[in-house]
Motif scaffolding. Structure first.
Motif, PDB file in Angstrom:
ATOM      1  N   GLY A 152       0.840  -1.032   0.003  1.00 39.53           N
ATOM      2  CA  GLY A 152       0.178   0.126  -0.087  1.00 39.53           C
ATOM      3  C   GLY A 152       1.134   1.059   0.131  1.00 39.53           C
ATOM      4  O   GLY A 152       2.132   1.197  -0.282  1.00 39.53           O
ATOM      5  N   ILE A 153       0.345   2.234   0.251  1.00 40.23           N
ATOM      6  CA  ILE A 153       1.065   3.545   0.267  1.00 40.23           C
ATOM      7  C   ILE A 153       0.644   4.428   1.048  1.00 40.23           C
ATOM      8  O   ILE A 153      -0.693   4.390   1.467  1.00 40.23           O
ATOM      9  CB  ILE A 153       1.126   4.262  -1.253  1.00 40.23           C
ATOM     10  CG1 ILE A 153      -0.144   4.792  -1.624  1.00 40.23           C
ATOM     11  CG2 ILE A 153       2.152   3.530  -2.090  1.00 40.23           C
ATOM     12  CD1 ILE A 153      -0.449   6.061  -1.608  1.00 40.23           C
ATOM     13  N   GLU A 154       1.476   5.574   1.752  1.00 34.72           N
ATOM     14  CA  GLU A 154       1.029   6.649   2.734  1.00 34.72           C
ATOM     15  C   GLU A 154       1.230   7.653   1.793  1.00 34.72           C
ATOM     16  O   GLU A 154       2.506   8.053   1.548  1.00 34.72           O
ATOM     17  CB  GLU A 154       1.619   6.459   4.160  1.00 34.72           C
ATOM     18  CG  GLU A 154       1.068   7.638   4.750  1.00 34.72           C
ATOM     19  CD  GLU A 154       1.579   7.406   6.223  1.00 34.72           C
ATOM     20  OE1 GLU A 154       0.700   6.908   6.880  1.00 34.72           O
ATOM     21  OE2 GLU A 154       2.649   8.175   6.792  1.00 34.72           O
ATOM     22  N   LEU A 155       0.321   8.756   1.839  1.00 32.31           N
ATOM     23  CA  LEU A 155       0.468  10.109   1.525  1.00 32.31           C
ATOM     24  C   LEU A 155       0.644  11.092   2.719  1.00 32.31           C
ATOM     25  O   LEU A 155      -0.047  11.095   3.631  1.00 32.31           O
ATOM     26  CB  LEU A 155      -0.895  10.566   0.574  1.00 32.31           C
ATOM     27  CG  LEU A 155      -1.091   9.775  -0.618  1.00 32.31           C
ATOM     28  CD1 LEU A 155      -2.464  10.197  -0.999  1.00 32.31           C
ATOM     29  CD2 LEU A 155      -0.121   9.884  -1.608  1.00 32.31           C
ATOM     30  N   HIS A 156       1.976  11.977   2.471  1.00 28.54           N
ATOM     31  CA  HIS A 156       2.109  12.691   3.668  1.00 28.54           C
ATOM     32  C   HIS A 156       1.090  13.966   3.653  1.00 28.54           C
ATOM     33  O   HIS A 156       1.568  14.766   2.902  1.00 28.54           O
ATOM     34  CB  HIS A 156       3.815  12.895   3.792  1.00 28.54           C
ATOM     35  CG  HIS A 156       4.160  13.499   5.261  1.00 28.54           C
ATOM     36  ND1 HIS A 156       3.331  14.115   5.834  1.00 28.54           N
ATOM     37  CD2 HIS A 156       5.357  13.616   5.612  1.00 28.54           C
ATOM     38  CE1 HIS A 156       4.141  14.695   7.081  1.00 28.54           C
ATOM     39  NE2 HIS A 156       5.402  14.092   6.798  1.00 28.54           N
ATOM     40  N   GLY A 157       0.204  14.098   4.531  1.00 33.41           N
ATOM     41  CA  GLY A 157      -0.734  15.213   4.366  1.00 33.41           C
ATOM     42  C   GLY A 157      -0.781  15.882   5.668  1.00 33.41           C
ATOM     43  O   GLY A 157      -1.577  16.698   6.050  1.00 33.41           O
ATOM     44  N   ALA A 158       0.491  15.925   6.434  1.00 37.40           N
ATOM     45  CA  ALA A 158       0.690  16.606   7.815  1.00 37.40           C
ATOM     46  C   ALA A 158       1.779  17.280   7.882  1.00 37.40           C
ATOM     47  O   ALA A 158       2.674  17.379   6.954  1.00 37.40           O
ATOM     48  CB  ALA A 158       0.727  15.305   8.703  1.00 37.40           C
ATOM     49  N   HIS A 159       2.094  17.980   8.917  1.00 37.62           N
ATOM     50  CA  HIS A 159       3.123  18.697   9.653  1.00 37.62           C
ATOM     51  C   HIS A 159       3.545  19.787   8.761  1.00 37.62           C
ATOM     52  O   HIS A 159       4.584  20.250   8.862  1.00 37.62           O
ATOM     53  CB  HIS A 159       4.279  17.838   9.798  1.00 37.62           C
ATOM     54  CG  HIS A 159       3.953  16.525  10.525  1.00 37.62           C
ATOM     55  ND1 HIS A 159       4.883  15.513  10.599  1.00 37.62           N
ATOM     56  CD2 HIS A 159       2.919  16.142  11.350  1.00 37.62           C
ATOM     57  CE1 HIS A 159       4.094  14.497  11.227  1.00 37.62           C
ATOM     58  NE2 HIS A 159       3.094  14.909  11.765  1.00 37.62           N
ATOM     59  N   GLY A 160       2.847  20.380   7.759  1.00 38.84           N
ATOM     60  CA  GLY A 160       3.211  21.384   6.928  1.00 38.84           C
ATOM     61  C   GLY A 160       3.875  21.019   5.656  1.00 38.84           C
ATOM     62  O   GLY A 160       4.578  22.061   4.898  1.00 38.84           O
ATOM     63  N   LEU A 219       3.596  19.813   1.568  1.00 42.40           N
ATOM     64  CA  LEU A 219       2.942  20.246   0.428  1.00 42.40           C
ATOM     65  C   LEU A 219       1.502  20.081   0.598  1.00 42.40           C
ATOM     66  O   LEU A 219       0.609  21.051   0.519  1.00 42.40           O
ATOM     67  CB  LEU A 219       3.483  19.832  -0.934  1.00 42.40           C
ATOM     68  CG  LEU A 219       2.843  20.699  -2.149  1.00 42.40           C
ATOM     69  CD1 LEU A 219       2.948  22.191  -1.944  1.00 42.40           C
ATOM     70  CD2 LEU A 219       3.244  19.902  -3.424  1.00 42.40           C
ATOM     71  N   ILE A 220       0.879  18.929   0.742  1.00 41.70           N
ATOM     72  CA  ILE A 220      -0.589  18.487   0.737  1.00 41.70           C
ATOM     73  C   ILE A 220      -0.939  19.425   1.788  1.00 41.70           C
ATOM     74  O   ILE A 220      -2.082  19.825   1.747  1.00 41.70           O
ATOM     75  CB  ILE A 220      -0.746  17.049   0.909  1.00 41.70           C
ATOM     76  CG1 ILE A 220      -0.403  16.384  -0.218  1.00 41.70           C
ATOM     77  CG2 ILE A 220      -2.134  16.906   1.222  1.00 41.70           C
ATOM     78  CD1 ILE A 220      -0.489  14.727  -0.298  1.00 41.70           C
ATOM     79  N   ASP A 221      -0.538  19.548   2.999  1.00 45.12           N
ATOM     80  CA  ASP A 221      -0.947  20.118   4.175  1.00 45.12           C
ATOM     81  C   ASP A 221      -0.828  21.689   3.978  1.00 45.12           C
ATOM     82  O   ASP A 221      -1.519  22.220   4.602  1.00 45.12           O
ATOM     83  CB  ASP A 221      -0.268  19.674   5.325  1.00 45.12           C
ATOM     84  CG  ASP A 221      -0.684  20.062   6.633  1.00 45.12           C
ATOM     85  OD1 ASP A 221      -1.887  20.179   6.805  1.00 45.12           O
ATOM     86  OD2 ASP A 221      -0.054  20.414   7.654  1.00 45.12           O
ATOM     87  N   GLN A 222      -0.056  22.262   3.235  1.00 46.04           N
ATOM     88  CA  GLN A 222       0.033  23.658   3.002  1.00 46.04           C
ATOM     89  C   GLN A 222      -1.244  23.942   2.069  1.00 46.04           C
ATOM     90  O   GLN A 222      -1.756  25.044   2.279  1.00 46.04           O
ATOM     91  CB  GLN A 222       1.244  23.762   2.161  1.00 46.04           C
ATOM     92  CG  GLN A 222       2.689  23.614   2.827  1.00 46.04           C
ATOM     93  CD  GLN A 222       3.670  23.489   2.068  1.00 46.04           C
ATOM     94  OE1 GLN A 222       3.720  24.159   1.065  1.00 46.04           O
ATOM     95  NE2 GLN A 222       4.801  22.890   2.539  1.00 46.04           N
ATOM     96  N   MET A 245      -3.186   8.138   4.735  1.00 46.84           N
ATOM     97  CA  MET A 245      -2.997   9.469   4.477  1.00 46.84           C
ATOM     98  C   MET A 245      -2.390   9.865   5.931  1.00 46.84           C
ATOM     99  O   MET A 245      -3.583   9.689   6.741  1.00 46.84           O
ATOM    100  CB  MET A 245      -4.130  10.512   3.846  1.00 46.84           C
ATOM    101  CG  MET A 245      -3.455  11.983   4.067  1.00 46.84           C
ATOM    102  SD  MET A 245      -4.768  13.215   3.364  1.00 46.84           S
ATOM    103  CE  MET A 245      -4.411  12.779   1.619  1.00 46.84           C
ATOM    104  N   ARG A 246      -1.516  10.572   6.040  1.00 46.21           N
ATOM    105  CA  ARG A 246      -1.030  11.127   7.416  1.00 46.21           C
ATOM    106  C   ARG A 246      -1.562  12.529   7.402  1.00 46.21           C
ATOM    107  O   ARG A 246      -1.230  13.291   6.600  1.00 46.21           O
ATOM    108  CB  ARG A 246       0.410  11.221   7.720  1.00 46.21           C
ATOM    109  CG  ARG A 246       0.834  11.131   8.958  1.00 46.21           C
ATOM    110  CD  ARG A 246       2.468  11.190   9.441  1.00 46.21           C
ATOM    111  NE  ARG A 246       2.598  10.407  10.654  1.00 46.21           N
ATOM    112  CZ  ARG A 246       3.614  10.407  11.280  1.00 46.21           C
ATOM    113  NH1 ARG A 246       4.779  11.160  10.848  1.00 46.21           N
ATOM    114  NH2 ARG A 246       3.760   9.789  12.499  1.00 46.21           N
ATOM    115  N   ILE A 247      -2.360  12.805   8.645  1.00 46.85           N
ATOM    116  CA  ILE A 247      -2.873  14.073   8.646  1.00 46.85           C
ATOM    117  C   ILE A 247      -2.409  14.443  10.254  1.00 46.85           C
ATOM    118  O   ILE A 247      -2.143  13.790  11.085  1.00 46.85           O
ATOM    119  CB  ILE A 247      -4.315  14.031   8.532  1.00 46.85           C
ATOM    120  CG1 ILE A 247      -5.124  13.077   9.478  1.00 46.85           C
ATOM    121  CG2 ILE A 247      -4.793  13.540   7.043  1.00 46.85           C
ATOM    122  CD1 ILE A 247      -6.613  13.101   9.536  1.00 46.85           C
ATOM    123  N   SER A 248      -2.444  15.870  10.367  1.00 46.55           N
ATOM    124  CA  SER A 248      -2.120  16.339  11.766  1.00 46.55           C
ATOM    125  C   SER A 248      -2.917  17.846  11.666  1.00 46.55           C
ATOM    126  O   SER A 248      -3.072  18.389  10.710  1.00 46.55           O
ATOM    127  CB  SER A 248      -0.701  16.498  11.908  1.00 46.55           C
ATOM    128  OG  SER A 248      -0.164  17.609  11.087  1.00 46.55           O
TER     129      SER A 248
END
Length: 371
Positions: free
Chosen positions: A173-181, A183-186, A229-232
């Protein structure tokens, strides 16, 4: 909590199998993604394969690798951060996957683009401008130009290509980094996203970039390949930052991402035990699980009773008893462990067997020597 108190707490429930889509994990313990920058020219070598294998051999059901970059010149700030593209890097990752599978584990790469948190002029492409939704840094200061729609489309395609690459070489599987500032989180964050097109505005519009990205990834990997997806709430420059002030805002956000194709939410918070909203003891992961109905991973100072930078010490850390209480109350499905697993690859086996006194402590000074 003393070692003796830790020893009498049963963690056996964390070592039961767990299934999401068609993927079955051998335990509920997840290795949290942690950057090491041990991949020269973006290529993970045999040492990286051995490093992840050791964790899988000691009870980690799912390894989420350190962030691997998409194919974009400003995705990375360091030449030794691994890539998820290119023949040499993919061959290296294929060896990592093989080693983890041989040890009985499953493995996702975390896929990322740093966006504006990448310092200007960073290698390996110092000539490339760092990207930001509105050309703003994390403090909201204008430092560049907003991303064009063409640039957005290019980045989304690069994420989809990276996910397809991961699937083709055997990742689970995969994880998308959508946390901590990153690009996705921006795009989520109103301080960095002041766009007036369909990618900016209220929370729903600020989620549009991620929605289109997840949909592109889902189209590339098919219906059965898990997407996490990692979120924060917090950002690297602001631990008190909040994307959501109410459960209703969080629910709106989650529903958009679930509908786009996210199967797993990796809920990053500094302390897993802290209530997220007033009037409830539920932590961030607990709220996400309740509102989304999806598989949820908790993380945040698990197994780290001495963490001065996060304001945690033996006197204030609630310990494994609190973790297991919340797990039994079904606040989350999986438990991600970060620095404790950096310090001791056998952390999982030792907590299962009551050998807490034997756990090797993590120290930042030892990072360069970690195996």
């Amino acid at each position: 909590m003393s070692n003796q108190q830790h020893n009498v707490i049963s963690t056996e429930l964390l070592f039961q199998p767990y299934t999401v889509k068609k993927l079955t994990l051998s335990s509920r313990i997840v290795m949290s993604p942690m950057a090491r920058a041990f991949s020269p020219d973006g290529v993970p070598g045999p040492d990286v394969a051995a490093y992840y294998r050791r964790r899988a051999e000691h009870g980690v059901g799912l390894i989420i690798t350190e962030g691997a970059t998409i194919e974009h010149p400003s995705a990375s700030s360091e030449p030794r951060i691994p890539h998820m593209y290119g023949e040499a890097a993919l061959q290296g990752w294929a060896e990592v996957v093989e080693h983890v599978h041989e040890a009985g584990g499953k493995i996702f790469p975390q896929i990322l683009h740093m966006g504006i948190v990448r310092p200007s002029g960073s290698n390996p492409h110092p000539e490339a401008a760092s990207l930001s939704p509105s050309g703003l840094d994390m403090e909201g200061t204008q430092v560049g130009e907003p991303m064009t729609e063409a640039e957005i489309a290019t980045v989304i395609q690069a994420y989809a290509d990276a996910a397809a690459n991961a699937q083709s070489i055997g990742f689970d599987g995969i994880e998308l980094h959508g946390a901590h500032g990153f690009l996705i989180d921006q795009f989520f964050w109103k301080t960095t996203n002041r766009r007036t097109d369909r990618y900016g505005g209220d929370l729903q519009k600020r989620t549009q970039f991620a929605v289109e990205l997840v949909m592109a990834v889902r189209a590339a990997v098919g219906p059965d390949f898990p997407i996490a997806m990692r979120i924060s709430q917090w950002k690297m420059n602001d631990y008190q930052a909040r994307l959501f002030d109410t459960p209703e805002q969080l629910e709106q956000f989650l529903r958009l991402l679930v509908d786009a194709g996210v199967d797993i939410f990796h809920c990053s918070t500094r302390h897993f035990w802290e209530p997220e909203f007033e009037g409830s003891e539920l932590g961030f992961a607990g709220w996400v699980r309740e509102l989304s109905g999806q598989t949820t991973i908790t993380v945040g100072s698990v197994g780290m009773p001495d963490e001065p930078e996060a304001g945690v010490d033996k006197a204030t850390h609630p310990g494994m008893g609190e973790l297991m209480k919340r797990y039994e109350q079904q606040e989350f499905d999986l438990v991600a462990v970060g620095r404790a697993l950096l310090g001791d690859p056998a952390w999982g086996a030792k907590i299962r067997e009551g050998r807490v006194s034997e756990i090797q402590a993590f120290t930042p000074e030892a990072l360069a020597m970690l195996d």
